[in-house]
Scaffold this motif. Structure first.
Motif, PDB file in Angstrom:
ATOM      1  N   HIS A 179       0.852  -1.179   0.000  1.00 19.74           N
ATOM      2  CA  HIS A 179       0.000   0.000   0.000  1.00 19.74           C
ATOM      3  C   HIS A 179       0.902   1.249   0.000  1.00 19.74           C
ATOM      4  O   HIS A 179       2.087   1.168   0.334  1.00 19.74           O
ATOM      5  CB  HIS A 179      -0.897  -0.025   1.233  1.00 19.74           C
ATOM      6  CG  HIS A 179      -1.961   1.023   1.196  1.00 19.74           C
ATOM      7  ND1 HIS A 179      -2.091   1.979   2.164  1.00 19.74           N
ATOM      8  CD2 HIS A 179      -2.909   1.267   0.280  1.00 19.74           C
ATOM      9  CE1 HIS A 179      -3.091   2.775   1.847  1.00 19.74           C
ATOM     10  NE2 HIS A 179      -3.612   2.367   0.714  1.00 19.74           N
ATOM     11  N   CYS A 213       1.260   3.427   1.959  1.00 16.15           N
ATOM     12  CA  CYS A 213       1.804   3.817   3.270  1.00 16.15           C
ATOM     13  C   CYS A 213       3.157   3.170   3.548  1.00 16.15           C
ATOM     14  O   CYS A 213       3.737   3.369   4.616  1.00 16.15           O
ATOM     15  CB  CYS A 213       0.811   3.449   4.376  1.00 16.15           C
ATOM     16  SG  CYS A 213       0.457   1.685   4.468  1.00 16.15           S
ATOM     17  N   CYS A 217      -1.918   1.266   7.542  1.00 13.80           N
ATOM     18  CA  CYS A 217      -2.672   2.472   7.884  1.00 13.80           C
ATOM     19  C   CYS A 217      -4.155   2.111   7.857  1.00 13.80           C
ATOM     20  O   CYS A 217      -4.501   0.964   7.598  1.00 13.80           O
ATOM     21  CB  CYS A 217      -2.370   3.585   6.881  1.00 13.80           C
ATOM     22  SG  CYS A 217      -2.975   3.246   5.209  1.00 13.80           S
ATOM     23  N   CYS A 251      -5.556   0.553   4.524  1.00 13.90           N
ATOM     24  CA  CYS A 251      -5.242  -0.837   4.168  1.00 13.90           C
ATOM     25  C   CYS A 251      -5.508  -1.759   5.355  1.00 13.90           C
ATOM     26  O   CYS A 251      -4.926  -2.845   5.451  1.00 13.90           O
ATOM     27  CB  CYS A 251      -3.816  -0.971   3.660  1.00 13.90           C
ATOM     28  SG  CYS A 251      -2.540  -0.538   4.869  1.00 13.90           S
TER      29      CYS A 251
HETATM   30 ZN   LIG Z   1      -1.754   1.480   4.157  1.00 13.65          ZN
END
Ligand SMILES: [Zn+2]
Length: 585
Positions: free
Chosen positions: A465, A467, A498, A501
């Motif tokens: 993801h 993040c 995060c 996700c």
């Molecule tokens: Zn994430």
């Protein structure tokens, strides 16, 4: 207990946090000062989103660890591998209560800790008592809330406890203690089934597995992005639950000693339609039910698969041919059929007849004649039988779900020699290995060389993801990558986690693809019986991008993490060996 540094609008606490951030060298002094003077209510957020050159997820974790240290409390990193929220305890204490006080019971290396965002709040001590006398620890409030939301979404049976009423909560606990299993209410049986399916869809799960644990609880596992997420449900009668699913799926409840399979339709509240294929497998421990969810119209087009544009173009060009063999290799569950269907969807313009033969048919598509092979089912049709009758129906394009033995291999090659374009999947470790595999199945290498127009090797990896954190590759991962034939970069991306996700750090999957368009030199080598090593050496002089090259690109672009890449490339070799042995038996 010391005052929490997270108390809202507490300038002293904010200053304490800022000092810790300075000590940890997370921020320069001017940034620290500005952050806490502008955001005394959320110093951690302000400090960690300040432009520090570090990823916010890493600095948040470091800052919380430092705060915990200064408070003399343990710190719990909810995204760490040895930490798992305890679903049973969450249900016992009540998800609403825990959300209100920003706390979640978690198992850390087997011991229970109550991870709390504000450990000094008066209610926390009481909650820790309720959660099996857990030790109180500090954790990132955002991570705690994300963990609770995730549990709430996945728990099949919610704890229906009024969070604000202590008395009610206690009596609910007593009720559950007196009746450890809550039988499914007759009237709500179907509701329960719908609930299981809707939760699966909410989580983007492809499969749901229902089974019994050895201590007689219901185990519900959702497969999301290829990974199973199991959970134990203690609030339902497990045998009753499985029987309910068996009945709802239209299977014979009296015949749970034999394998059964059915399919039925499911529509979500907002009108999305799914085909659900249910399989019942008798096991030593009662029956097990597997549900596969197939979204109607949910097939991906070639453009949506995340393939390199150049690969999409080559697939398109290959499907324009009137004959030849297009092969996709890889282990089960890595999207081989999805890729072939993506290619077929683009050519089903009615000018060419397309027949697809599969075991089982996974997607229903207009414009394609789909035939299901069921060699193991009573009255089911075998592969060869279906392929030859399909050939008599005058197809232009034929999809053979899987070349699994010598007979299907010969049939596929023969069909491709007699004016049909044949698309098929094959168990082989990579694109080049397809040649050795077909030779091992007894097909003349000269025929294979002449007919093969495109060979694709395919794996699916968890997709990082956005993040993800960018940091130096660990020594261990460096070794793993080298062992998988990949030159390790100095900086790589690792999953963080995060809200968006669900704290997983990954979302969806990304294909790892190598695509081989054989030229005359390669054809000659294959026809002459060159082995895999010789073909690989031949390809290394050409513009062929191998799995290793592609893996390096995924690393550089932050699309996949080193452990996933290394593990998939290695594990699959092992799995593949087992599957291949299975197929030949
Ligand atoms: Zn994430």
């Amino acid at each position: 207990m010391p005052a929490t540094p997270l108390a809202a609008a507490n300038p002293a606490a904010a200053a304490a946090v800022a000092l810790l951030a300075l000590e940890q060298e997370l921020v320069p002094p001017d940034v620290a000062y500005q952050a806490i003077s502008e955001h005394p209510d959320d110093p951690v957020g302000a400090l960690t989103t300040a432009n520090t050159g570090q990823s916010a997820a890493t600095s948040r974790a470091r800052l919380y660890a430092a705060i915990a240290d200064s408070l003399g409390l343990p710190y719990v990193d909810l995204s760490a591998g040895n930490v798992a929220p305890d679903i049973d305890l969450v249900q016992r204490v009540g998800a609403d209560t825990l959300t209100e006080y920003v706390a979640v019971p978690a198992r850390v290396d087997g011991t229970v800790q109550l991870a709390a965002g504000t450990p000094s709040a008066p209610a926390i001590g009481e909650l820790a008592e309720q959660a099996d006398h857990a030790t109180v620890a500090l954790a990132d409030p955002a991570a705690i809330l994300a963990a609770l939301r995730r549990i709430e979404r996945t728990a099949v049976v919610d704890a229906t406890v009024d969070s604000t009423d202590e008395e009610q909560q206690a009596s609910a606990r007593r009720r559950r203690a007196a009746a450890p299993t809550i039988a499914l209410d007759e009237a709500s049986n179907l509701g329960w089934v719908r609930d299981v399916l809707n939760r699966a869809i909410d989580q983007r799960a492809s499969d749901v597995h229902l089974s019994l644990t050895s201590d007689n609880h219901l185990r519900v596992a959702y497969r999301v992005d290829g990974e199973l997420r199991p959970q134990i449900v203690t609030d339902v009668d497990p045998v009753r639950a499985i029987n309910t699913m068996v009945t709802a799926a239209g299977m014979d409840i009296g015949a749970q000693g034999v394998p059964q399979s059915t399919s039925f339709r499911h529509t979500t509240v907002d009108g999305r339609r799914y085909n659900v294929r249910a399989e019942l497998l008798p096991t030593v421990n009662e029956a097990e039910v597997t549900l596969r969810l197939l979204a109607s119209g949910g097939l991906m087009t070639l453009d949506q698969m995340g393939l390199l544009p150049a690969y999409v173009k080559r697939l398109r060009r290959a499907t324009e041919r009137s004959d030849g063999l297009i092969l996709v290799t890889g282990p089960t569950g890595h999207g081989k059929t999805t890729t072939l269907y993506g290619a077929l969807m683009e050519v089903r313009d009615g000018r060419r007849k397309i027949v697809a033969i599969e075991d089982p048919v996974e997607y229903r598509i207009d414009g394609i004649t789909q035939v299901e092979v069921a060699p193991n089912r009573e009255g089911g049709l075998g592969w060869l039988q279906v392929i030859s009758s399909a050939l008599r129906s005058d197809p232009d394009i034929m999809l053979i779900g899987e070349i699994r033995d010598a007979a299907t291999a010969h049939a596929a090659v023969q069909a491709s020699q007699t004016g049909h374009l044949v698309l098929a999947t094959l168990h082989a470790n990579n694109a080049v290995a397809a040649y050795a595999r077909l030779a091992a199945l007894g097909v003349d290498p000269a025929d294979v060389a002449a007919q093969t127009v495109l060979v694709t090797g395919q794996r699916l990896l968890p997709k990082l993801h956005s993040c993800a954190t960018h940091r130096p590759v660990s020594d261990r991962d460096r070794l793993r990558l080298v062992a998988s034939g990949i030159e390790p970069p100095d900086l790589v991306h690792y999953p963080a986690g995060c809200d968006a996700c669900d704290g997983q750090g990954t979302r969806g999957r990304v294909p790892l693809v190598e695509m081989l368009s054989p030229d005359q030199t390669l054809r000659d080598a294959v026809a002459a019986g060159a082995d895999e090593g010789a073909l690989t050496r031949l390809l290394s002089d050409r513009n062929f991008l191998s799995f290793a090259d592609e893996a390096r690109r995924l690393l550089d672009q932050g699309l996949a993490a080193p452990p996933d890449i290394a593990a998939r490339l290695r594990e699959d070799v092992v799995n593949l060996a087992a599957e291949t042995a299975e197929g030949e038996r």
